[in-house]
Scaffold this motif. Structure first.
Motif, PDB file in Angstrom:
ATOM      1  N   ASP A 103       0.824  -1.207   0.000  1.00  0.00           N
ATOM      2  CA  ASP A 103       0.000   0.000   0.000  1.00  0.00           C
ATOM      3  C   ASP A 103       0.856   1.254   0.000  1.00  0.00           C
ATOM      4  O   ASP A 103       0.498   2.258  -0.618  1.00  0.00           O
ATOM      5  N   ARG A 107      -0.325   2.107  -3.285  1.00  0.00           N
ATOM      6  CA  ARG A 107      -1.661   2.493  -2.828  1.00  0.00           C
ATOM      7  C   ARG A 107      -2.695   1.451  -3.245  1.00  0.00           C
ATOM      8  O   ARG A 107      -3.795   1.775  -3.690  1.00  0.00           O
ATOM      9  N   PRO A 216      -1.139   6.798   2.026  1.00  0.00           N
ATOM     10  CA  PRO A 216      -1.802   5.491   2.158  1.00  0.00           C
ATOM     11  C   PRO A 216      -2.115   5.212   3.614  1.00  0.00           C
ATOM     12  O   PRO A 216      -1.294   5.478   4.499  1.00  0.00           O
TER      13      PRO A 216
END
Length: 242
Positions: A103, A107, A216
């Motif tokens: 992430d 993301r 994120p």
């Protein structure tokens, strides 16, 4: 011998995490292209990884993962008397680090990793050192999933676009399987405070802030889940320091 086995298993886990993270962009691009071919078989397009919008990013050197995860599992083996618990905790932290890395770099949150996290959490109910029953884990996981699932659609309705990623409710499903349902609001609070703290300390310099203006959220949720998980272990006297 157990310690050497833990180091070996940790090194294997590090290799697996490295190859998963380093090849994530190419693997996702190929899966999207394969899905496109299945949906539109009469419109074949040439596939070129270099033309994909999802570009592979640097994720650190191989030996950083190799030795880092070996050290992680070695420490778990030294801290926990029950070797099954040591292995369980090592796998839990490894999954959290993988989800946070993916992430943080792209993301994107992999539902498959979150489902593995959920299964690992349910497995913890059968460990001798666990005090959280299977029913409580299922209830907490469902509460986390349902809360973020509803929040996702509420935000989408209010803003007219996706304001919360779909992967966040899958992540809450996995994190909820390790904590009591009463601690889920605290998990989210810790994650929000950690994100705000990073913004206050780092500002908007360099790569701390994404190009689109957002950070994120999964790494901070993982941080909150790990902090509460370790706190619960300490309070339940499951830790044994040599």
């Amino acid at each position: 011998m157990n310690f050497l086995a833990a180091l070996f298993f940790g090194a294997l886990a590090g290799c697996a995490v490295y190859y998963y993270v380093s090849g994530f962009a190419q693997r996702v691009s190929q899966q999207v292209y394969a899905g496109f071919q299945e949906c539109f078989p009469h419109f074949p397009l040439p596939f070129n990884v270099a033309q994909s919008a999802l570009i592979s990013k640097k994720c650190g050197g191989f030996y950083l993962y190799f030795y880092g995860f070996a050290l992680l599992f070695g420490l778990c083996d030294l801290i926990f008397i029950e070797k099954s618990t040591a292995l369980w905790v090592g796998c839990y932290i490894s999954l959290l680090l993988t989800i946070a890395l993916i992430d943080g770099l792209y993301r994107l949150i992999s539902p498959a990793l979150c489902q593995q996290l959920f299964a690992l959490g349910l497995l913890g109910a059968f460990l001798p050192t666990s005090e959280l029953e299977l029913s409580a884990r299922l209830q907490s996981a469902f509460c986390g999933f349902a809360a973020f699932y509803g929040l996702y659609y509420a935000a989408k309705f209010y803003y007219g676009k996706e304001a919360l990623g779909r992967g966040d409710y899958w992540l809450m499903l996995g994190l909820g399987a390790f904590l009591p349902a009463q601690q889920l609001p605290l998990l989210v609070f810790i994650g929000c405070m950690a994100a705000l703290g990073l913004l206050c300390v780092g500002g908007f310099i360099g790569e701390l802030r994404r190009a689109d203006g957002y950070l994120p959220f999964a790494p901070f949720l993982c941080f909150g889940g790990l902090a509460l998980f370790l706190y619960n272990l300490i309070c339940e006297n499951n830790l044994s320091f040599p």
